[in-house]
Design an enzyme around this catalytic site. Structure first.
Site, PDB file in Angstrom:
ATOM      1  N   ASP A 296      42.870  35.639  70.770  1.00  0.00           N
ATOM      2  CA  ASP A 296      42.571  37.007  71.451  1.00  0.00           C
ATOM      3  C   ASP A 296      42.271  37.227  72.850  1.00  0.00           C
ATOM      4  OD1 ASP A 296      42.715  39.866  71.670  1.00  0.00           O
ATOM      5  OD2 ASP A 296      41.866  40.248  69.647  1.00  0.00           O
TER       6      ASP A 296
HETATM    7  C1  NOJ Z   1      42.567  42.556  72.331  1.00  0.00           C
HETATM    8  C2  NOJ Z   1      42.911  43.064  70.928  1.00  0.00           C
HETATM    9  O1  NOJ Z   1      42.072  42.712  70.106  1.00  0.00           O
HETATM   10  C3  NOJ Z   1      44.328  42.623  70.497  1.00  0.00           C
HETATM   11  O2  NOJ Z   1      44.651  43.221  69.315  1.00  0.00           O
HETATM   12  C4  NOJ Z   1      45.499  42.541  71.458  1.00  0.00           C
HETATM   13  O3  NOJ Z   1      46.478  42.344  70.794  1.00  0.00           O
HETATM   14  C5  NOJ Z   1      45.237  41.990  72.560  1.00  0.00           C
HETATM   15  N1  NOJ Z   1      44.035  42.681  73.229  1.00  0.00           N
HETATM   16  C6  NOJ Z   1      46.115  42.295  73.568  1.00  0.00           C
HETATM   17  O4  NOJ Z   1      46.441  43.290  74.047  1.00  0.00           O
END
Ligand code: NOJ
Length: 773
Positions: A296
């Site tokens: 993430d």
């Molecule tokens: C952070 C989020 O936790 C995740 O769900 C997401 O896919 C990513 N950012 C990318 O936007």
């Protein structure tokens, strides 16, 4: 007779984590679904693996480290040279012209490796469907399939080939804003929906022009952060992890999800993106996942201790690595293959390799996995998206997509209360739409609205008025749509200055639709709340209308991304319809239900607490030696809450019709541990218009070596019945239902009695017993 959503019916593979045989423990074997999956993946693979071999032979270390890097649209714009290195992936860029431009740079670079473009298509790209928590309320996996079929098509039309979905984090934590993004508190319901989303987005072959590869997230147990605060620590037993939180990931992988995202949180002290046990041993080795895991957003950097050792200003956090290089090594060695936004693996890879803190084979394995997905996605053959701005626009928000979104929204609504048949309202009587969310298209899209536009969204007022021209709108108070740190509770329906006008409008109309709830900014990522009641003075608004326009039919329609505490609402509102954030067709779908063209049939995928102090309160809890008894002292209760139960339980939802679920019977009274048994349940339409009932099957293992939940959902089927009709639903149960995981993460199936329950909520009273031999 129909077949219910037991595992056999859905094609969901059994959750199988162990093959060990011990005394009293039966070895679990690979399910037939799982076995079938391997050759399908393997078939095209030989050729692909040869092509990967040849590429890897030609790649320098720098080329490989660039493949491991995943950058945001913003980072790409800041650094024009990145595409020609080229990096492995780019996310959040949705301009097809720019996507093609980057892709051309990549394709024309020395090795001609395409970039994988990704996006958070969570509940729609441009055609926004209900939030996933709402979709789960439909208890109809077709709702999720349609959402992801269309989301994939619209995403692929601009050149995206990966979506960061499904989000499958089971959660017992309504304070957590991201409970909106998955299917609620039950692992089985989440598993069925996860599989449906993956299959619909990927199709048989995600190289097809309207398909994308899915990334199941957030691995793992991100849904249970302490205090419900986003990104916070998760600590839980192995058995809970395996029984409650991991099954939807397994279901998504079995359905073919070829990428996964590791989570921000630490779990039992390990970083979500630094857990060899979860990433390599379980996901890759035991489950046979041969795709890649991306971290993430900056989750790799967040492994290092704060403050960071080097003078950079980058993120830091868990303190399981001393510095950036340590975090990079921990993530890569654990099995993280791709690093989002932070650049520690790429930046330190050469040094780490020289110091033997990472290995060449692990780098090659990560690169192989990334390339494998690019080959499977057909990107080497078809790297570009046709760029015709007119066609690109026309691919979005197509009539079939809009119709599917309206249907999905209607099927996702849950009727929580309907005193005296308040709903449906009449289309020919004058209607006052009142409330801060009554004409708010922005809010209807909910968190993660993709490329949805506020102006695409049909508001409640517009939808109701389209079916009943004698409709007025009075806002009463405002939702401010502000984001922290500026936001304060006072931003949401803070003033009662508009309440007099609302009362006047209510008095002047024959019937009232009161549109209340949260702003879309109040749920989703980084939107945890400590109080989960209706924000601001909305309850007061309801009370004023109720007392000053007495006897008026009032339907409260709720828009929210989490379970709310509704103690202050249930007594005053004759009718309550939970609409969640319904998406782009919100207003039409609300009108369909409010006026009775659609008979509500959704059920709650999560318990609604009475008060926030009850959290966590969920149906699939373990029993205690002192069960809650509100009339006694020495038992498991809150002394200041005169109830033991939630306001509304899991699986609950009303209809404009009455149904009877009866006659639960088993095909056999006993079953071997490797055997199967069928459960049949009858459902009958008793009164009212044609409508839907969700027949639900639960089990309980009353005596086990580890205390087992009082109920566990193991099958469901949403049945449509005309007046006078009845039907029989059949579920199949096997060891994946009777079994549970021990604290070593092993699936065990013990001999003994199993209680099988059926009904139309988690409180269904029909019961039969079954002996597992
Ligand atoms: C952070 C989020 O936790 C995740 O769900 C997401 O896919 C990513 N950012 C990318 O936007």
């Amino acid at each position: 007779m129909r077949t219910g959503r037991g595992k056999a019916a859905t094609g969901l593979a059994a959750v199988v984590l162990s093959t060990a045989v011990a005394g009293g423990v039966v070895a679990a074997t690979q399910s037939s679904d799982e076995a079938a999956l391997q050759p399908a993946r393997g078939a095209a693979s030989q050729n692909i693996e040869h092509r990967i071999d040849s590429l890897i032979r030609r790649m320098t270390l720098e080329d490989k480290l660039n493949q491991i890097q995943l950058l945001s649209d913003g980072q790409m714009k800041e650094r024009p040279g990145e595409a020609s290195k080229p990096v492995g992936g780019v996310f959040s860029e949705v301009d097809p012209v720019l996507i093609n431009k980057y892709q051309r740079q990549a394709m024309e670079s020395r090795l001609g490796i395409p970039i994988l473009f990704a996006y958070d298509t969570i509940h729609g790209f441009r055609t926004i469907f209900p939030i996933p928590l709402g979709a789960a309320s439909s208890f109809d996996p077709k709702v999720a399939s349609e959402d992801h079929r269309i989301g994939a098509r619209e995403s692929a039309a601009v050149g995206l080939k990966q979506i960061y979905s499904p989000m499958v984090d089971v959660s017992h934590e309504p304070r957590w804003g991201r409970i909106a993004e998955a299917g609620g508190e039950d692992p089985y319901l989440n598993s069925v929906f996860a599989a449906a989303r993956v299959k619909a987005a990927q199709g048989d072959n995600y190289a097809d022009k309207d398909k994308v590869v899915t990334s199941v997230k957030h691995y793992a147990a991100y849904g249970q952060p302490e205090a419900g605060r986003d990104y916070n620590t998760t600590d839980m037993s192995e058995r809970r992890l395996h029984d409650l939180y991991l099954p939807p990931f397994k279901a998504a992988v079995d359905a073919g999800s070829d990428t996964a995202m590791c989570s921000f949180n630490s779990i039992n002290g390990e970083g979500g993106c630094a857990s060899k046990r979860l990433e390599t041993d379980l996901l890759k080795k035991q489950w046979g996942f041969d795709g890649f895991i991306e971290s993430d957003y900056t989750a790799v950097a967040e492994l290092r201790t704060c403050p960071p050792k080097t003078p950079d200003e980058g993120p830091c956090g868990h303190g399981i690595a001393e510095d950036g290089p340590g975090a990079a090594a921990a993530a890569l060695n654990a099995g993280t293959d791709s690093e989002m936004v932070s650049e520690l693996i790429r930046g330190n890879g050469k040094m780490l390799l020289a110091q033997k803190r990472i290995s060449q084979s692990r780098i090659d394995d990560a690169v192989r996995r990334i390339l494998r997905i690019k080959f499977r996605a057909g990107l080497f053959e078809k790297p570009y998206v046709p760029v015709d701005p007119v066609a690109a626009e026309a691919a979005q928000l197509q009539p079939d997509a809009v119709a599917a979104a309206r249907k999905a929204a209607g099927r996702s609504m849950v009727l929580l209360k309907n005193e005296g048949g308040t709903l449906p309202l009449s289309k020919t009587k004058t209607t006052a739409v009142i409330g801060p969310l009554g004409d708010d298209g922005h809010a209807m899209l909910g968190p993660w609205w993709g490329r949805g536009r506020d102006e695409d969204a049909v508001t409640v007022f517009a939808g109701i008025k389209a079916q009943n021209p004698q409709t007025t709108f009075t806002e009463a108070c405002k939702m401010a749509h502000t984001e922290p740190p500026q936001a304060t509770p006072a931003d949401e329906c803070a003033s009662d200055a508009g309440f007099d006008a609302a009362v006047t409008a209510a008095k002047a109309a024959d019937q009232v639709v009161l549109a209340l709830g949260e702003s879309r900014e109040q749920s989703g990522e980084a939107a945890s709340r400590s109080e989960i009641d209706l924000p601001g003075r909305q309850e007061e608004l309801l009370r004023r209308i109720k007392t000053e326009a007495p006897g008026k039919p009032i339907a409260v329609v709720l828009f929210n991304g989490r379970p709310l505490t509704l103690e202050g609402v249930v007594d005053d509102a004759p009718a309550i319809l939970e609409a969640w954030f319904p998406g782009v067709q919100a207003g039409h779908a609300v009108a369909d239900v409010v006026f009775g063209d659609v008979n509500p049939g959704g059920k709650l995928p999560v318990s609604f607490p009475r008060r926030v102090g009850q959290v966590p309160i969920y149906y699939n809890h373990e029993p205690t030696g002192r069960p809650c008894d509100k009339n006694q002292k020495y038992n498991s209760r809150h002394r200041d809450i005169p109830f033991c139960d939630p306001q509304f339980p899991f699986g609950f939802g009303l209809s404009y019709s009455k149904f009877e679920v009866s006659n639960l019977r088993l095909s056999s009274k006993s079953v071997s541990r490797n055997g199967r048994v069928r459960a049949h349940v009858d459902v009958r339409h008793v009164s009212g218009p044609e409508g839907d009932e969700v027949v639900q099957l639960y089990i309980r293992d009353p005596v086990a070596s580890l205390s087992q939940p009082v109920r566990r959902l193991r099958g469901f089927e949403r049945v449509t019945l005309k007046p006078g009709q009845s039907d029989t639903v059949t579920f199949t149960l096997d060891k994946s239902d009777f079994g549970f995981h021990d604290n070593a993460g092993k699936l065990v199936v013990e001999q003994g009695q199993i209680e099988v329950y059926a009904g139309n909520s988690s409180e269904g009273k029909l019961m039969q017993t079954l002996m597992v031999r």
